[in-house]
Scaffold this active site. Structure first.
Site, short mmCIF file in Angstrom:
data_model
loop_
_atom_site.label_atom_id
_atom_site.label_comp_id
_atom_site.label_asym_id
_atom_site.label_seq_id
_atom_site.Cartn_x
_atom_site.Cartn_y
_atom_site.Cartn_z
N ASP A 365 44.13 94.54 51.03
CA ASP A 365 45.46 94.94 51.48
C ASP A 365 45.73 96.41 51.20
O ASP A 365 46.33 97.12 52.01
CB ASP A 365 46.54 94.12 50.74
N GLU A 494 41.04 83.98 57.65
CA GLU A 494 40.57 82.98 56.69
C GLU A 494 40.63 81.57 57.25
O GLU A 494 40.34 80.62 56.52
CB GLU A 494 41.37 83.10 55.38
N GLN A 607 45.29 85.15 61.07
CA GLN A 607 45.74 86.53 61.17
C GLN A 607 44.83 87.31 62.10
O GLN A 607 43.77 86.84 62.48
CB GLN A 607 45.69 87.15 59.79
#
Lengths: 765, 765
Positions: A365, A494, A607
């Site tokens: 991140d 993921e 995502q």
């Protein structure tokens, strides 16, 4: 409009009244921090009232305890220990007693309760009127801020104005009540994103021989030490305080209308490793506290507000045409700025210092979502963040050896101390894209700042070691005409794990190879001494350079010719598409309701994955390709990760889909304020906050760095009239003002520069 | 020759002296059991001497306790609880005291210590001479066996002959000393194959109102109950025993040369669920003990030996030309027979009842490795084993729902009670081939026994539900021209996990579809009432039948046209080949020395996978194909699993590679006796023992069941002159005697039959 945002101000979040339903979320939103430590926006008396109490957590960046990770079944190379940032004593705790009634929201009657987070000033103010059970009243105003000028300090100012004469008012300021602390995880939770912390994870002892009240704190198992200290000053110096049970208290005979002010300075020292330093560290903290105390709350606040003003001066983004969004946007920038470690030894956790979610770990991140903001507005902080990676490079080397790759380094997927702390390797160690992410950030940092010294030293070493790892993990696959492949990895998404040739990972690795090769070549060409020393020390061999170039050239990037779609990985298109439409709403996020093997068996994304790759290297793809891929992947992306929407938003901008871009941006910018992910209580979504900045600058500003030139392709959503932001680029400060019709570029600082506005060159001087 | 095997006997394992290095292994090898319970071959006094003590474990099949599985990071659908077969009180424990010296191997001097496991009789005999510290001596002979006639009982006979007159001899027989038990896991171990058991996992209470000594035992958390009981009889009835602290003891004034005999009957009742039955169960066990006691040790032994003789009569395999192997082979058959549950509610654990390895769980080992032996020699036991699967079918249905497959059943990868107990799903739940394995076993059972009743009831239901699961897990992949694919699975080879289209799995699923379709069609054709009832009850729909047939027809079976090799899975050939030759010896088994992602990234096999598929359906592959695949896969198979060598051996026989077949067989047959896997201490490798039988009959005998006809293609290794075995087939008993030149087939029982010898038909009558 969100209840925290009012029309009055584009800078202030206001909570009126108190709502037990909102208490946890607002504890996160109102958290204050400075990269060294942070304290949640809990009420001063929170621990006493069940309904208004959640987690008072005060967290020091990287101050963690550790315990073995339990596995139902162990395997070689599994992460050995949890690393868990632990709540330390909560220095903002306060008790107010009137006629022996102890103030809390359930005793007597509280009216006009209001809290305001002033983003411009970095100040949290609370005010209320309290009538106790005997009908006596007080007006209370409490201000607090976490200082940037004195990174160790929290300042708190309590003003109490009695309505009545001659009542017995008592104020108790507690340093550490030595009780168990409230923590996030009072409830049992199976949520893998939260780590239950039920016990106090440190020991504390009071240090007696100092002028101020000081505590020596020591973790249970990691041998990490800290000093916590406090100094209080009551306006009425005639009242003597008493010290008892780790608290200082004052008893005041009230004079109607006469305000009593208590100024508190609470300090959290830096972290140290050896208990024998404790006296020295205590002395140092005590000195800092005294220095600050001499300045006084108002003086400290003034400095603090100045600091914040400087921050906003270079980092603010103004939107004309949407006031709610304006506050939301600033809220994100404010928290981003608060979260970053600034000493080159600590980083920025996924929740900043606002909550215990993800145990205070650092992830990709930082590099991929949060760093760009710092890179273009606070490049010094960007350097500190990258420096942290350099300090853990030796652990990354060890990890590569554990993974049987005999050269190079593999950064931990989630970590504080550099060692892998992810207990689930398919969504942990398998995400080897983290190497490429860090390499990409290093490369960007050097390009944007021109910091050649870093590039040829720390940067070089990181680039070489990350590239080496990929070279060792992958191989040239004869079954694919000698293409370079990376097998058994997990990409950013993921919801798909342990696959071969994840497009994102391979593309990042390809660039990692290129960055490393370029940097090495630059060193060799310049015969840079520092660089040459690094290469010698890490045993660089020229054949490696050739190998990286070959691997980059032959990198396998899966593509489906028939559908003309970029493939997320080798086998992705062989899976069925998840039926999102017919999945009940309460089954999201999928990860809490379906077995991994169920999720992995479908085309479904948590995502942005391939879309992120195409965003990062948007110049390497045609608009048509990007559009096709975008439509395809968007259709089954759940955005169950907070790292998703901003990317889809930026790519929508890139594709000129401005309504879509706007809609994603709204979700991005207001994610925490509206608790969109339903877990803001556990801490802010710092990556998404970075995504907010990127959405403005990369998305609507269309900014890219291409061939060393900043390029802008601005496009605004239809309701906005103007967006203004500033970016730093190679010692220059550039102001970009995007209007409906035109964009104005102003060079505020530094040497003349050529930029591009769409395909047109602009000379700024 | 192995030290336990002597030239004197083809039936006896002999241990001379005692070797601390061998104590653990021999505890396993000398374990006695009968499918209901088992007791390790520990010394009667083991717990007293550190050096000779390891695990005295007495295990009751499926008597397990449970505790939550701890995960570092939880995910939906993870197995919730461990199921761990727990050692119960060790009823063979004995103390011998002479002049207050307590006998053990470290006190005084022990000579002529010898233990013999007589495989023919199912009897363990121990003898030694002990001289105590005062120079007084005893000859001791202890016999023990675990009864088949009385499945609850262990019988022990102790004969003590004093050398001296007038010494004080004391014998103490302990039922339960209520102390912590020694267990496998005194040392810390990370080995995923062992589950540490450090605490007693049950409570016990003495039941007072019975003639015999009885204990009520209750697990800590699973509410499983048992009664344990004991009755002792001393030859010299003039000596009164004393009861104290859960033990019965006798004090004897020695008469030189006069043997004192103690007969012990120790009972372990069946398992029951409700404590309120305890009196009734206790009474029942007491009656059984009394009945056995009335017969006396010698009488019981006689019955036991008769039983064993009957067993060997149908199940023995004789080899002429290799005596060591002969004993080794019998040793395997002996343990196989000992291990199987015989009540249709319990199965056969991977370690039988000889040790705590794998927690007493049942795996696919039963169906694919152990069942064939029973099928052809003890078909009733085979039926019991399959019946167990039927009893857990409802749990398998629940599991399928948890895995989001809305029809059918998925059997747990490892279990006792039917619920999944594997804490590592990539090598657990992902091994959905277990469904196909069980279906294959059901199909074989019906074919071999002709048990149509089972086929159209329990068998039918299992076949339909397993097929349904595959139909729901997989799909027709448009990217492969509509082939039926099964993604995200793990095949038998646990060194490759979470792949698409594992060849073995797909082939098993294909046959599962066929078996189910055939059985359903048979029911429909015969309009069999039971079968129709089953189909109605489980909501069978004719479209399912068509779907299974289509899926079977279009099953994707990966094949590399270029190399003309069968592919283990879609991506296997895209991986590098593991360099086994240059892997240090101490790095095996790989699973203990490399991270899963390291192992998964290479072409390396823990065990036969594609080769197993080709063995099972050897008629579906050309000899050339099998030979190519064999050579390819063999080159990187580590045999780190004990389930590997037998398969490679049988396939070598199939390919006429008799030296290789012989070499694999030697390793297979002697695996436990030579501790080849270095973990025989944790229990025997029951699957490998089944593999030993298969190697003889399927391998050297070349037996296959093809189109309802038994076919033999016998081939002997060069040093053997003759191999003789018997098989049961549809109520017939056939003796097969394979000589150097010819093979003799004799129908010993049942109706005439046609078999095939190579391509020639033979009529047996």
């Amino acid at each position: 409009m969100n209840s925290l945002i009012s029309k009055d101000s584009k800078w202030v979040l206001t909570e009126k009244g108190t709502d037990p339903e909102m208490i946890r979320q607002n504890e996160t939103l109102f958290a204050l921090s400075n990269g060294h430590f942070g304290t949640r926006g809990s009420l001063e008396e929170a621990e006493r009232t069940r309904e208004y109490s959640h987690s008072e957590a005060t967290l020091v960046n990287a101050y963690y305890d550790s315990e073995p990770i339990e596995y139902g079944e162990w395997a070689y190379g599994y992460a050995e220990k949890h690393q868990t940032v632990i709540p330390v004593p909560n220095g903002k705790k306060l008790a107010i007693k009137l006629d022996n009634d102890l103030f809390d929201l359930e005793t007597g009657k509280t009216t006009d309760h209001k809290r305001q987070l002033d983003l411009k000033k970095g100040l949290l103010t609370r005010s209320f009127t309290w009538e106790n059970t005997k009908g006596h009243k007080l007006d209370v105003i409490i201000e607090r801020f976490v200082s940037y000028d004195y990174p160790e300090l929290l300042a708190q100012n309590i003003k109490i104005t009695p309505y009545d004469e001659g009542c017995d008012l008592q104020i108790v300021a507690t340093l550490d009540d030595l009780k168990e602390m409230g923590s996030l995880s009072e409830e049992e939770s199976n949520d893998p994103r939260i780590k239950a912390q039920k016990e106090r994870r440190f020991k504390s002892e009071r240090l007696e021989d100092f002028e101020n009240q000081l505590l020596h704190i020591e973790t249970n198992s990691t041998d990490l030490h800290m000093i916590m200290g406090e100094k209080n000053e009551l306006s009425d110096s005639s009242v003597q305080s008493r010290f008892e049970n780790g608290a200082e208290s004052w008893e005041i005979d009230t004079v109607k209308g006469e305000t009593v002010t208590l100024e508190r300075i609470v300090g959290y020292s830096n972290i140290f490793k050896d208990a024998s330093y404790k006296e020295e560290k205590a002395q140092k903290l005590s000195t800092i506290i005294n220095e600050a105390s001499a300045i006084g709350f108002e003086g400290l606040k003034e400095k603090h507000v100045d600091h914040m003003e400087e921050f906003w001066e270079t980092s603010d983004i103004e939107i004309e045409g949407d006031d709610e969004l304006q506050v939301g946007l600033r809220f994100n920038l404010f928290h981003l700025y608060q979260a970053a470690g600034r000493d080159g030894k600590r980083n920025m956790s996924a929740k900043g210092l606002t909550g215990e979610g993800y145990e205070g770990h650092y992830f990709w991140d930082t590099e991929m979502y949060m760093l760009p903001f710092f890179l273009y507005t606070q490049p010094k902080i960007a350097k500190h963040l990258l420096n942290y990676r350099y300090t853990i490079l030796h652990e990354a080397r060890n990890r590569a050896r554990e993974m049987a790759v005999d050269k190079g380094a593999l950064f931990a997927w989630r970590t504080i101390n550099g060692k892998e702390a992810s207990p689930y390797y398919p969504a942990g160690t398998a995400q080897i894209h983290i190497n490429g992410d860090i390499a990409h950030a290093v490369h960007s940092y050097v390009k944007v700042t021109g910091d050649r010294r870093f590039g040829m030293h720390e940067g070089l070493e990181i680039l070489v070691e990350t590239a080496r790892f990929y070279a060792g993990w992958g191989h040239f696959d004869e079954k694919r005409n000698g293409a370079f492949v990376l097998n058994d990895v997990t990409g950013p998404d993921e919801y798909t794990a342990i696959v071969n040739n994840n497009y994102y990972t391979n593309l990042m690795a390809k660039h990692n190879f290129k960055y490393a090769a370029q940097m090495v070549e630059a060193v060799l060409e310049a015969q840079d001494e520092t660089g040459l020393d690094v290469l010698k020390r890490i045993g660089f061999d020229k054949t490696e350079l050739e190998n990286w170039k070959k691997a980059a050239d032959r990198m396998f990037l899966p593509y489906d010719e028939e559908q003309r779609l970029t493939m997320q990985d080798d086998s992705f298109f062989h899976k069925e598409v998840w039926d999102i439409e017919n999945t009940p709403k309460d089954k999201f996020p999928l990860l809490l309701h379906y077995h991994p093997l169920t999720i992995y068996r479908y085309q479904v994304n948590k995502q942005a994955d391939t879309v992120l790759a195409e965003f990062l290297f948007s110049d390497e793809f045609s608009q048509e390709q990007k559009a096709r891929d975008y439509d395809y992947y968007e259709s089954f992306t759940t955005h169950d990760s907070s790292l998703s929407r901003s990317v889809f938003g930026m790519m929508a901008s890139d594709l000129g889909e401005m309504d879509k871009a706007y809609s994603y941006f709204m979700d991005t910018a207001l994610m925490d304020i509206t608790d969109m992910q339903s877990n803001t209580k556990d801490g802010v979504h710092a990556a998404n906050m970075g995504g907010t900045w990127m959405s403005m600058v990369y998305g609507f500003g269309g900014m890219r760095l291409l061939n060393d030139t900043l390029q802008f392709r601005p496009r605004l959503p239809k309701d906005w009239t103007r967006v203004t932001f500033k970016v730093q680029f190679r010692h220059r400060l550039i102001k970009v003002a995007i209007g409906k019709e035109d964009t104005e570029y102003t060079l505020l600082k530094g040497e003349p520069l050529v930029i591009r506005h769409f395909d047109e060159e602009k000379h700024l001087d």
